[in-house]
Design an enzyme around this catalytic site. Structure first.
Site, mmCIF file in Angstrom:
data_model
loop_
_atom_site.group_PDB
_atom_site.id
_atom_site.type_symbol
_atom_site.label_atom_id
_atom_site.label_comp_id
_atom_site.label_asym_id
_atom_site.label_seq_id
_atom_site.Cartn_x
_atom_site.Cartn_y
_atom_site.Cartn_z
ATOM 1 N N HIS A 180 -6.227 -6.134 -1.875
ATOM 2 C CA HIS A 180 -7.090 -6.259 -0.699
ATOM 3 C C HIS A 180 -7.375 -7.718 -0.365
ATOM 4 C CE1 HIS A 180 -8.703 -1.818 -0.939
ATOM 5 N NE2 HIS A 180 -7.403 -1.891 -0.799
ATOM 6 N N ASN B 286 -4.281 8.950 4.340
ATOM 7 C CA ASN B 286 -3.039 8.391 4.908
ATOM 8 C C ASN B 286 -2.984 8.411 6.433
ATOM 9 O OD1 ASN B 286 -1.840 7.851 2.428
ATOM 10 N ND2 ASN B 286 -0.810 9.840 2.305
ATOM 11 N N ARG C 105 0.818 -1.210 0.000
ATOM 12 C CA ARG C 105 0.000 0.000 0.000
ATOM 13 C C ARG C 105 0.860 1.271 0.000
ATOM 14 N NH1 ARG C 105 -3.814 2.547 4.432
ATOM 15 N NH2 ARG C 105 -5.325 3.586 3.065
ATOM 16 N N HIS D 82 0.512 4.398 -2.507
ATOM 17 C CA HIS D 82 0.249 5.773 -2.063
ATOM 18 C C HIS D 82 1.411 6.714 -2.391
ATOM 19 C CE1 HIS D 82 -3.467 5.386 0.736
ATOM 20 N NE2 HIS D 82 -3.509 4.499 -0.245
HETATM 21 C C1 HEM Z 1 -9.319 1.364 -5.718
HETATM 22 C C2 HEM Z 1 -9.166 2.264 -4.800
HETATM 23 C C3 HEM Z 1 -8.712 1.953 -3.404
HETATM 24 C C4 HEM Z 1 -9.275 2.411 -2.265
HETATM 25 C C5 HEM Z 1 -10.459 3.353 -2.148
HETATM 26 C C6 HEM Z 1 -8.529 1.841 -1.169
HETATM 27 C C7 HEM Z 1 -8.778 2.096 0.173
HETATM 28 C C8 HEM Z 1 -8.208 1.419 1.214
HETATM 29 C C9 HEM Z 1 -8.592 1.580 2.586
HETATM 30 C C10 HEM Z 1 -9.657 2.540 3.111
HETATM 31 C C11 HEM Z 1 -7.841 0.711 3.311
HETATM 32 C C12 HEM Z 1 -7.910 0.512 4.820
HETATM 33 C C13 HEM Z 1 -7.045 1.540 5.505
HETATM 34 C C14 HEM Z 1 -7.285 1.651 6.989
HETATM 35 O O1 HEM Z 1 -8.357 1.290 7.453
HETATM 36 O O2 HEM Z 1 -6.362 2.125 7.689
HETATM 37 C C15 HEM Z 1 -6.969 0.015 2.406
HETATM 38 C C16 HEM Z 1 -6.068 -0.934 2.766
HETATM 39 C C17 HEM Z 1 -5.175 -1.514 1.887
HETATM 40 N N1 HEM Z 1 -5.015 -1.173 0.560
HETATM 41 FE FE1 HEM Z 1 -6.287 -0.116 -0.554
HETATM 42 N N2 HEM Z 1 -7.535 1.046 -1.658
HETATM 43 C C18 HEM Z 1 -7.596 1.091 -3.021
HETATM 44 C C19 HEM Z 1 -6.723 0.482 -3.893
HETATM 45 C C20 HEM Z 1 -5.583 -0.166 -3.497
HETATM 46 C C21 HEM Z 1 -4.487 -0.500 -4.368
HETATM 47 C C22 HEM Z 1 -4.414 -0.127 -5.856
HETATM 48 C C23 HEM Z 1 -3.558 -1.148 -3.608
HETATM 49 C C24 HEM Z 1 -2.218 -1.687 -3.995
HETATM 50 C C25 HEM Z 1 -1.690 -1.693 -5.185
HETATM 51 C C26 HEM Z 1 -4.088 -1.227 -2.269
HETATM 52 C C27 HEM Z 1 -3.492 -1.865 -1.217
HETATM 53 C C28 HEM Z 1 -4.016 -1.938 0.051
HETATM 54 C C29 HEM Z 1 -3.534 -2.848 1.074
HETATM 55 C C30 HEM Z 1 -2.489 -3.924 0.885
HETATM 56 C C31 HEM Z 1 -4.260 -2.554 2.244
HETATM 57 C C32 HEM Z 1 -4.062 -3.168 3.624
HETATM 58 C C33 HEM Z 1 -3.019 -2.347 4.366
HETATM 59 C C34 HEM Z 1 -2.661 -2.798 5.761
HETATM 60 O O3 HEM Z 1 -3.179 -3.780 6.265
HETATM 61 O O4 HEM Z 1 -1.840 -2.081 6.364
HETATM 62 N N3 HEM Z 1 -5.291 -0.591 -2.233
HETATM 63 N N4 HEM Z 1 -7.220 0.477 1.133
#
Ligand code: HEM
Length: 322
Positions: free
Chosen positions: A194, A95, A63, A67
């Site tokens: 995800h 973030n 992530r 970002h």
């Molecule tokens: C399509 C639009 C996307 C949205 C709106 C989105 C939004 C989010 C949100 C809200 C979270 C949870 C954060 C939290 O609660 O602290 C999350 C977690 C995550 N996102 Fe996304 N995301 C998107 C696309 C992506 C993409 C493109 C990637 C990687 C290439 C990605 C990788 C991740 C990962 C691996 C997590 C888990 C992080 C952790 O456990 O620390 N996401 N995302």
């Protein structure tokens, strides 16, 4: 006379070509082959030990690279702390209290600085860390292109504008990714990350209390147990983004979407009667297609507006400009 003019014209063309290619310097997987042959091995050891300590770190590192790349390109701008000249990107809504893994990148950076000081950029370390993380938790691997430089600036306003939000609708997501040169297919594949990691209650509360028809009722009720209805109670409580296999990189994320068990609204919109339904269907049936598309899309994402050649710097400490 004429020969001299032709010679001058040819020289001018050559100069133009040379300066154009300097600006357009390409990333290359062998960029540190001579200057730091042990860079990749050093980063890998450091990243693997961090994920061995905490498995979720794999998700957090993937992530972090995302970002970084979506805000003024893959230039490690996300790593910069506030200073008199920098307004950090770390505190924008998407973030704040959410992106993590900074200390793991710092550790990898200091390990690399010990073997080749001042050579390897923080932006490249982020890209390599994301690949190593995917590989470690059973996801695909790919050859990382290298040679990105680090920025001397950050942009909180671009971060706020360009990072997707959990409540975004499908068209907004498509437009955002398209503005970074990524197709709908790239977007769906990348969202497949995800399949690992966690989200905080504040990001999925509205969805699980919506009583809408786009969420499985049993799934919503399970998630409500650890995510109280009233803001800000339990805002930081975590739930897995993939309820089936949150620790391994597989295609269950897409299978969940078919059953209306996407945790975030931005997950479920990928399968809600729109143009990306067929891609979700495809990935839910063909794990190997998902894996190879994911790897290609990560390479494409890593190519977003890198600083190369004489643009940018190699930061000695990732969180500040030298
Ligand atoms: C399509 C639009 C996307 C949205 C709106 C989105 C939004 C989010 C949100 C809200 C979270 C949870 C954060 C939290 O609660 O602290 C999350 C977690 C995550 N996102 Fe996304 N995301 C998107 C696309 C992506 C993409 C493109 C990637 C990687 C290439 C990605 C990788 C991740 C990962 C691996 C997590 C888990 C992080 C952790 O456990 O620390 N996401 N995302």
């Amino acid at each position: 006379m004429v020969t001299a003019a032709i010679f001058r014209a040819a020289a001018t063309v050559m100069l133009l070509v040379l300066s154009f290619s300097a600006c357009q310097a390409q990333l290359s997987s062998t960029f540190y082959g001579d200057t730091c042959p042990n860079a990749l091995g050093t980063i890998r050891t450091s990243i693997r030990s961090a994920i061995a300590r905490e498995r979720r770190m794999a998700a957090s590192l993937i992530r972090l690279h995302f970002h970084d790349c979506f805000v003024q390109g893959c230039d490690a701008s996300i790593l910069l702390d506030n200073s008199p000249s920098i307004t950090s990107e770390k505190f924008v809504t998407q973030n704040n209290n959410s992106v993590r893994g900074f200390e793991v990148i710092d550790e990898a950076k200091s390990a690399v600085e010990n073997v080749c000081p001042g050579v390897v950029s923080c932006a490249d370390i982020l890209a390599v860390a994301a690949r190593d993380a995917s590989e470690y938790v059973g996801g695909p691997s790919w050859t990382v292109k290298l040679g990105r430089k680090d920025s001397t600036t950050a942009s909180a306003s671009l971060a706020s504008r360009d990072l997707p939000r959990f409540a975004d609708g499908l068209q907004r997501l498509i437009d955002l990714f398209e503005s970074k040169g990524l197709s709908e297919r790239d977007m769906v594949a990348l969202s497949g990350s995800h399949t690992i990691g966690q989200a905080q209650c504040v990001t999925f509360r509205d969805r699980i209390y919506s009583n809408g028809s786009d969420i499985d009722a049993g799934f919503a009720s399970t998630r409500r147990r650890n995510c109280p209805a009233t803001f800000p109670n339990g805002n930081g409580n975590l739930a897995p983004l993939d309820l089936v296999t949150p620790n391994s990189f597989d295609n269950n994320y897409f299978r969940n979407l078919l059953q209306k068990k996407g945790l975030l609204q931005s997950d479920q919109v990928l399968f809600s009667g729109g143009s990306t339904d067929s891609i979700v269907n495809d990935y839910s049936r063909n794990p190997s297609t998902f894996r190879s598309d994911f790897a290609s899309a990560m390479i494409k994402m890593g190519d977003i507006e890198p600083l190369t050649g004489s643009a940018g710097i190699i930061r000695r400490i990732c969180s500040r400009v030298n």
